[in-house]
Motif scaffolding. Structure first.
Motif, short mmCIF file in Angstrom:
data_model
loop_
_atom_site.label_atom_id
_atom_site.label_comp_id
_atom_site.label_asym_id
_atom_site.label_seq_id
_atom_site.Cartn_x
_atom_site.Cartn_y
_atom_site.Cartn_z
N LYS A 66 0.82 -1.21 0.00
CA LYS A 66 0.00 0.00 0.00
C LYS A 66 0.85 1.26 0.00
O LYS A 66 0.43 2.30 -0.48
CB LYS A 66 -0.96 0.00 1.19
CG LYS A 66 -0.28 0.05 2.55
CD LYS A 66 -1.31 0.06 3.66
CE LYS A 66 -0.70 -0.04 5.02
NZ LYS A 66 0.23 0.95 5.39
N ASP A 67 2.09 1.16 0.50
CA ASP A 67 2.98 2.32 0.52
C ASP A 67 3.68 2.55 -0.81
O ASP A 67 4.15 3.64 -1.08
CB ASP A 67 4.06 2.15 1.61
CG ASP A 67 3.46 2.13 3.00
OD1 ASP A 67 2.43 2.81 3.22
OD2 ASP A 67 4.02 1.45 3.87
N ASP B 30 10.85 7.38 10.77
CA ASP B 30 10.10 6.21 10.33
C ASP B 30 10.74 4.93 10.87
O ASP B 30 10.04 4.02 11.33
CB ASP B 30 10.03 6.19 8.80
CG ASP B 30 9.09 5.12 8.28
OD1 ASP B 30 7.91 5.12 8.71
OD2 ASP B 30 9.52 4.30 7.46
#
Length: 154
Positions: free
Chosen positions: A22-23, A134
């Motif tokens: 999805k990223d 992140d």
């Protein structure tokens, strides 16, 4: 003799490896666009730079593979461009990066893949502060090391 499907090979680092996530999703878009026309083969290697990818490319694609390949992408440079003071194991100096890219394109041509079937995708910009945040959020090290021994296992 049965004819195989034409192939599109996506070769690169984590931006390719996670291209179905999805990223990322760019490889999913390519596969969706080419469904029932070509097999889309994802050969992404998270954390790898051009120095390491140049070593594994001949193990992934051979002269025998070339006749069925309609397109190859090379999407590398994000790991090569990491600041050498942050992660010296991944960093590749610019001149070496350029030569590695030329060598990989030349290798593909040498095994029979026409130049117009090779697409080189430029590396994206890197925001090291955001990347560090992140990594902390995911509980991973900011600078991770790839073991060269993995290259000989494939």
């Amino acid at each position: 003799m049965e004819k195989s499907w034409p192939k599109v090979v996506l070769f690169g680092d984590s931006l390719t490896q996670y291209g179905y996530s999805k990223d990322g999703c760019w490889t999913a878009l390519v596969a969706d666009f080419l469904q029932r026309k070509c097999d889309v083969i994802n050969r992404g290697f998270s954390g790898y730079n051009t120095r390491w990818c140049k070593i594994i490319l001949p193990k992934l694609l051979t002269k025998q593979d070339a006749e069925d390949i309609k397109l190859v992408t090379i999407f590398l440079g994000a790991n090569d461009s990491v600041d050498s003071t942050i992660c010296s194991k991944q960093h590749v100096p610019l001149e070496e990066f350029k030569q590695n890219m030329k060598d990989m394109v030349q290798y593909l041509q040498d095994i029979g893949i026409a130049r117009q079937k090779i697409i080189v995708i430029s590396p994206p910009p890197c925001d090291e502060q955001k990347w560090e945040e992140d990594c902390k959020q995911k509980g991973t090290e900011f600078c991770f090391y790839i073991f060269i021994s993995l290259l000989t296992e494939h």
